[in-house]
Every structure is written in C-alpha cells, then in structure tokens.
Write a protein that holds these residues in place. Structure first.
Motif, PDB file in Angstrom:
ATOM      1  N   ARG A 126      33.521  51.158  46.275  1.00 57.25           N
ATOM      2  CA  ARG A 126      32.693  49.957  46.427  1.00 57.25           C
ATOM      3  C   ARG A 126      33.522  48.741  46.870  1.00 57.25           C
ATOM      4  O   ARG A 126      32.959  47.711  47.250  1.00 57.25           O
ATOM      5  N   CYS A 163      29.619  40.283  38.612  1.00 62.08           N
ATOM      6  CA  CYS A 163      28.417  41.113  38.633  1.00 62.08           C
ATOM      7  C   CYS A 163      28.517  42.147  37.501  1.00 62.08           C
ATOM      8  O   CYS A 163      29.558  42.262  36.860  1.00 62.08           O
ATOM      9  N   CYS A 166      31.429  44.705  37.849  1.00 65.99           N
ATOM     10  CA  CYS A 166      32.746  44.111  37.607  1.00 65.99           C
ATOM     11  C   CYS A 166      32.914  43.788  36.125  1.00 65.99           C
ATOM     12  O   CYS A 166      33.974  43.999  35.536  1.00 65.99           O
ATOM     13  N   ALA A 184      37.070  41.073  41.014  1.00 66.01           N
ATOM     14  CA  ALA A 184      35.969  40.675  41.897  1.00 66.01           C
ATOM     15  C   ALA A 184      35.592  41.835  42.792  1.00 66.01           C
ATOM     16  O   ALA A 184      36.329  42.811  42.884  1.00 66.01           O
ATOM     17  N   CYS A 185      34.428  41.725  43.426  1.00 72.10           N
ATOM     18  CA  CYS A 185      34.002  42.736  44.384  1.00 72.10           C
ATOM     19  C   CYS A 185      33.170  42.037  45.463  1.00 72.10           C
ATOM     20  O   CYS A 185      32.904  40.843  45.355  1.00 72.10           O
ATOM     21  N   CYS A 188      30.227  39.859  44.136  1.00 66.23           N
ATOM     22  CA  CYS A 188      30.332  38.688  43.264  1.00 66.23           C
ATOM     23  C   CYS A 188      31.561  37.829  43.524  1.00 66.23           C
ATOM     24  O   CYS A 188      31.671  36.742  42.971  1.00 66.23           O
TER      25      CYS A 188
HETATM   26 ZN    ZN Z   1      31.488  42.363  41.302  1.00 64.26          ZN
END
Ligand code: ZN
Ligand code: ZN
Length: 762
Positions: A126, A163, A166, A184-185, A188
């Motif tokens: 992801r 999110c 996360c 983080a991703c 978010c």
């Molecule tokens: Zn995230």
C-alpha cells in the motif's frame, strides 16, 4: 500475603539515543518473551521501564536491554534499582511522561531501511512509490523535531491525522511502525506537488514525481527538490549545459557540486572507492564522500572544476530513491541556495529565492523544522575526516573528557560557523550554519542555539567565544547578558577540539594550520605550533610572518600573498608580475613592505595561496582555500614526484619558507610541470612540520601530536606529515567526527571552558 519465591521487580532507567528508534517495542517484545509483567515509557531522560517476574528472567532482561538494542539505538547507560513487587499481571507500553529536565537524546535523520525500500518498490504494497515511507528503523528525526519528548505531536507531522491502517501499525507493538512518529501513507500523509517557476501547479503526487524525473532526465532542467533538511538543486550530472546553467544562476563560480548516485556500484563508476569510502557512503547517515574521480567518468567538467575529487552520496530518503530510479542517471544535488546564503528550507522562501535558479520545484507539505545541510567527509589514513558535520550526525552528542561543572554555550568562529551547548559530560554541536556574515545565517545561528537549549535542557551559565573582537559570534556571546564569558584563542580551540574528540586530557603538541585566526599578540595567526592541553597552551613556534597586502583582499587574490613572499625572499617572478600588471604589482609590493593596510600573518593557508598563485597562475579565488584545493589536485597528478623544497627551521622553531619560495619560483621559471612543483611543496611542508613537531615534543616532554586546522583537510599533507611523525615514534591525532576547519571550533571552545571551570574548582 506471602511474596512468591524468586519474584522481583526492578526499575531500569535507560539513557542514550533511545527515543524514536523502536526502543519501546523492543522492550515490550523481550519482556513478553521472558514472561515479565510491568511497563515501559519515554520520558525526558530517555526510557523508563519496570519489570516484575522470575528473578533470573529479570536478570536476563537487563542483560538484553543493552546487548540486543535495535540498530539505531545507542544505549549509553542502564541504571537498575529494586522495587517492591505489585503483582501486576501483564506488560504495557505507557504514554510519554512530561515535566522535569529533558535529557533524552533526539536521533539524527536516518537513510531509508531495506524493509521500507522493498515496500517502496513492491507494486502490491500500500506504500508502493510513496515518497514518505518510513518506520522505527529509518526516516526523518532531528529535522522534524520541534520539542521533546519525541512524540508525533511535537514534530512537524503533528498536522497529519493517521488513517485507520496507519493507526493500527502505530499502536501494534509487534509492528515495525509501532510508535514510528512520522508514520504515514498515501491516504493520510504528506504528498508531493510539482510547481513551475511562476508558481503554477503542474502535477500532484506520483505524477509530480514522474514529471520532475523526466524533466531532469531529458530536458536539461534544473529542479529544486525539497529534501529532509532543506532544498537541493538538481540537474543531470553528465549534462555540461545544464550544469553550467546551474552554476551561472546560482552565482557559484568554482565551488564543487555534490552528486547523488543510485548505488555504491554506480558511484564506483565515477570515483575510486576504497573500503572505507564505501562503508561511509552506505552508512545510515549517508554523507557526501569525497573520492578521486576516474578519468573519463561521465560527469560534466563544470561539476567540480580544478578538483581531482568528486563528492558523491547515495539516496537517503524514499523521494531520492524514486527520483534516481526514474531519472536513471546520476544527478547533481547541490545545496538549494544562491551564492553563500544558507540552504533554503521553507516552501515560500524557495519559490522566492530560487525563482531565478530552478525551472521546477518538487515540493511537499511536511515542514522542515531545522535547516540541515548534507554532511561531507573524506577518508584520511583510513579514517573518516569530517569536512562538514550536519545531516545524519546532528544532534548526536559528543562526550567531553572533562565534564562541564556549569551548563555552557560555545559560539564558535565566523566562517563554517557552528555552536555547541554542553551540560555535564555531554556536548551537542549544532548543524553547520555557514558564514555568519549575512543576516539570514545569523538568524539561523540564534534560532539554532535557542532550539538546542530547549531540546537538551541547557540553560547556559557560561559562554565560550573566540578572541576575535569583530566576529559576530563573539558579539553574540557578549550580548548574552549575565553569562560568564570565557575567551578561547582560535588555534587553541582547534587543538582542544581534536584532543577532546579523542578523550585526551594530557598535553600535546599541536600543529594548527589554517587561513586566519586572531592571535594573542593581535597579529593574524594560522601556522601555529602549540604545546597545550584543554586548559591552556603555549605558542612554541610558527610559520615566519609576512605582510598580508591589502588585508582581506589578499584572501580573494592569492597573487598578493605571492607578491609578499617573493618580496620577503628577495626573489622575482616576472611572468606572474606581468600577468597581474606592473603597476598593480608594484603598488602591492609597496604595501607588503610597510605596515599600512598590511597586517602581519603567520598563516599556512596564505602560504598555500602564494604557491598556488606562483605555480598555477591562480590570481583570484571565489572561495577560501580554493588555491590549496587546486594545489593538492595538481600534486595528485605527479604522485611519484621526488624531492622536497628546502623549508628550514630556526632554533626558536620558526619555519622559514623563503628558500621554499625561491626554489619553487626557479622551477616555475624552468618550465617544470605544475604537478611536480605542487608535490615538492607538499613534501617540504610535511617534512618541516614533522621536524618542528618532533622538536617541540622533545622540548616539552610529550609524545602526542595533533594535526588540525583547515589546511589539514588536505589529505596529501595530513597523510605524509602523520607518516613522518609515526616514523619518529610519536602518536598522531587527527580530527575525525568534528571538522579540522572552523566547524570544529565550537566544540573545542566548550572543551576548554569545561576544563577551565574544573581547574579553577581545583
Ligand atoms: Zn495512512
Ligand atoms: Zn524503514
């Protein structure tokens, strides 16, 4: 109630770099493995843990705390104390405690780890191609920290709300991202945008990245890239036009540009990498490493004109990895600034100040708290020698051999400025700030000091400073109200920095060679032979002094120093005089004879300038020490050159280079190659220095010699001098983690101030 047989509870205080490095999940894991109950939490001093259970398991736990610590942790001390058992049923991770005196050590920024890199390149992950991927083993630290203890709310990630996915990682002690504060991703976290020089948004997220890489790869574009500690200016390293354009727009005439290459193998195709260089290049702090350039390396000449070496580094953030992968070629990655201004680190500032330099801006919305340049080093005698200590190193603490009895601040010098705060046996040297001459650097210097005082809870009572009355750092020190000032002579500062770094408190001989430093007699020192320790020193010898015609002007125009030395030696160099112009030459020769506008200097850096002008015809330089760099590069072209010019030593340890100048001038007139002349000059200085140090050591009854000052950034000189001293059975110390140039002065001043406080207290 009966206490269970063999059951114990122990509290352990863990100090060192233990926050933001996965230490609490590690503690959690081993406590669970050993069947122990209790808790762990971060506080101002590091990590505090209590465990309860079987006595043998508690002992095993304490042993593993240090022995098995995670890779980025640096455990300095574990202090256990017995507690009453409480019958607590399980092990928990508690929230950070706040209050009291912060002593936790913030970690430096760390290169993307192998696990994150694999995810970055995995189309099924992801975070595939997510330029802000990180975990507890890697990512930004110091550059995003606003305050301690190190928690997300006190970093520049505070505004990003995690999110669910996360958050789950962040809260799961078994996850690699447990309490990874910058976690983080793409859903978010921070994201990229590509902006044109006019401010128009040209692309977002992955599209921005691909467009920037394409512009670099085939458009000859200059792209401003926001990194960890500031902006870089990037362009193709093999594109002569792009590099020349960057140089012209940046108003940087000759100073070399650093390169970023995707792998050590790729770097090895551009420069000759020894084992030590390679290890440094691939280390988690990812500095710029200087190494000899291969003939025919596909790198534009304009990258490093007149240099025998190139500065190379590997990608250290996920953004860099993606950019290098996509561009597919080595890139120039030089500090995002114009001329000598400090590196730009804020988006608006970048768009304003770099508008005339960059065609495109690759920006992101994670703010940089503290501007931090890339660190630079080279390998000398098989050991690292720092030229600039900044990203990846800062804010690692440095031990003081004599503990500071009162908290102190040291303000450093003026060029390559840094500061240092210290409390007890620990000192924290700030990031490279640069030349204090302009308002922006001075602001950076003041803000940096305030930030460090807060991060490390140092409320200085003593302030150490250079003796130079007109350094802005001295002025700042004396402005600091009721702090007790401690003046430290410039070259003593250099000597002390090297002694302290090597935990040496005994007296040593110091050959301290640099460009300019304020002497105790009011003249300009810079070719000094000292005998001293951390507390004090005696000047036992020096380079013969000459006039510096026109003062500061002689630094920018090395031919002025050549003129002064020729005059002193009673030698003529008609070709050089003709190039300068007869009238100008005569006027400067006049200055060199009198005291007017011509201070006396014993500077070794200025002697290198003079020989650079004589042998390479270098009339003007655009950065201090340029003639010396070029002279070293020239000498490298004549590795087998034999013979050393005479450089006699007087009975009172004065190095007299008049015969050196005469011999070099004769070789120039005879049409001898510049490389041979440069090599013979290096041999002469190395031999005379080794001789002088040996005599000083014998006279003072010491056996250790320190070689420091900016002139010893010269590998040829440092290695040859050290080898001669070693052959004379003297122990040689060279700076390693702190630079030999003025970037090491603040730490030296702190070591001197601490030693004097202790000596006074008896
Ligand atoms: Zn995230
Ligand atoms: Zn990682």
């Amino acid at each position: 109630m009966a206490v269970l047989a063999g059951r114990r509870r122990v509290r352990a205080r863990v100090e060192g770099v233990v926050q933001g490095v996965g230490f609490r999940p590690f503690v959690y894991r081993i406590a669970r493995e050993l069947g122990l109950a209790g808790w762990v939490r971060n506080d101002e001093r590091g990590v505090l843990v209590e465990v309860e259970g079987d006595s043998a398991a508690v002992d095993a736990f304490l042993a593993r705390l240090e022995a098995d610590a995670p890779p980025l942790a640096a455990v300095e001390r574990v202090t256990p104390s017995e507690r009453l058992t409480t019958g607590e049923p399980s092990f928990r991770i508690l929230d950070s405690a706040r209050g009291g005196e912060p002593d936790a050590l913030v970690a430096p920024d760390t290169a993307t780890c192998a696990d994150c890199l694999a995810e970055l390149r995995d189309p099924g992950d992801r975070r595939h191609r997510y330029p802000f991927i990180n975990c507890t083993n890697c990512g930004p630290r110091f550059t995003i920290v606003r305050d301690v203890p190190y928690d997300r709310a006190r970093t520049t990630m505070a505004a990003f709300i995690m999110c669910d996915a996360c958050r789950r990682e962040y809260e799961d002690p078994a996850d690699r991202r447990f309490h990874a504060q910058p976690n983080a991703c793409p859903d978010c976290g921070p994201s990229l945008r590509l902006v044109g020089a006019g401010g128009a948004v040209l692309g977002l997220r992955d599209e921005a990245l691909r467009a920037a890489a394409a512009a670099l790869a085939d458009g000859g574009a200059v792209v401003a890239v926001k990194g960890l500690g500031g902006f870089h200016l990037a362009c193709r390293a093999d594109d002569e036009d792009a590099v020349a354009a960057l140089r012209a727009r940046k108003h940087r005439e000759d100073k070399p540009f650093a390169l970023m290459v995707s792998s050590a193998e790729g770097a090895g195709r551009l420069v000759a990498l020894g084992g030590a260089e390679r290890r440094l290049l691939e280390g988690p702090d990812r500095p710029i490493v200087l190494a000899p350039r291969h003939d025919g390396a596909p790198v534009a000449r304009a990258v490093a004109p007149g240099c025998a070496e190139l500065g190379v580094m590997l990608p250290y953030s996920p953004l860099h990895h993606l950019l290098l992968d996509d561009a597919g070629v080595p890139l120039v990655m030089t500090s995002g600034n114009v001329s000598d201004e400090p590196i730009v680190y804020e988006d608006d500032d970048a768009l304003a100040r770099l508008a005339a330099v960059a065609d495109l801006f690759l920006l992101h919305d994670r703010p940089i708290q503290t501007r931090t340049d890339d660190s630079v080093l080279r390998v000398v005698r098989g050991r690292p020698l720092a030229l600039r200590r900044s990203r990846g190193q800062v804010p690692r603490s440095q031990a003081l051999p004599v503990a500071a009895r009162r908290p102190l601040l040291a303000c450093g010098a003026e060029l390559k400025s840094t500061f240092c705060v210290a409390r007890g046996a620990r000192a924290w040297v700030g990031p490279h700030v640069g030349d204090l001459a302009n308002w922006e650097t001075l602001r950076s210097f003041r803000d940096g000091i305030a930030h460090f005082e807060r991060l490390f809870a140092v409320t200085p009572e003593v302030v150490a400073h250079d003796l130079h009355p007109s350094y802005l750092s001295t002025a700042y020190a004396l402005e600091r109200g009721d702090l007790v000032p401690v003046g430290v002579q410039h070259h003593h500062g250099h000597l002390a920095a090297c002694l302290a770094e090597h935990a040496e408190t005994a007296p040593a001989v110091g050959a301290v060679f640099d460009g300019t430093g304020y002497g105790t007699d009011g003249t300009v020192w810079g070719g000094e032979l000292l005998v001293g320790d951390l507390v004090g020193f005696e000047r036992v010898g020096h380079l013969r002094a000459v006039r510096m015609p026109g003062g500061e002007q002689a630094i920018r125009q090395p031919w002025r120093m050549a003129c002064a030395w020729l005059q002193d030696a009673g030698v003529r160099a008609p070709a050089l005089a003709r190039r300068v112009g007869a009238e100008r030459w005569a006027a400067v020769a006049q200055l060199a004879r009198g005291a007017l506008a011509a201070p006396l200097t014993s500077s070794m850096g200025r002697l290198f300038d003079a020989v650079g002008a004589l042998c390479l015809g270098r009339l003007e330089v655009t950065f201090e020490g340029q003639a010396a760099v070029e002279l070293e590069a020239a000498a490298a072209t004549a590795p087998g050159a034999r013979g050393a010019y005479p450089l006699p030593l007087t009975a009172d340890l004065v190095l007299d280079p008049r015969p050196t100048i005469a011999a070099a001038t004769a070789d120039v007139a005879a049409g001898r190659p510049a490389g041979v002349i440069a090599a013979r000059f290096h041999h002469a200085v190395a031999r005379a220095t080794a001789q002088a140090c040996a005599r000083a050591a014998e006279g003072a009854g010491v056996s250790t010699v320190v070689l420091s000052g900016g002139v010893f950034q010269n590998r040829l000189l440092a290695e040859e001098t050290a080898a001669l001293l070693g052959a004379a059975r003297l122990r040689v110390l060279l700076p390693e983690r702190l630079p030999p140039n003025d970037g090491g002065i603040a730490f030296g001043q702190a070591a001197v101030a601490a030693a004097r406080l202790a000596a006074r207290a008896g």
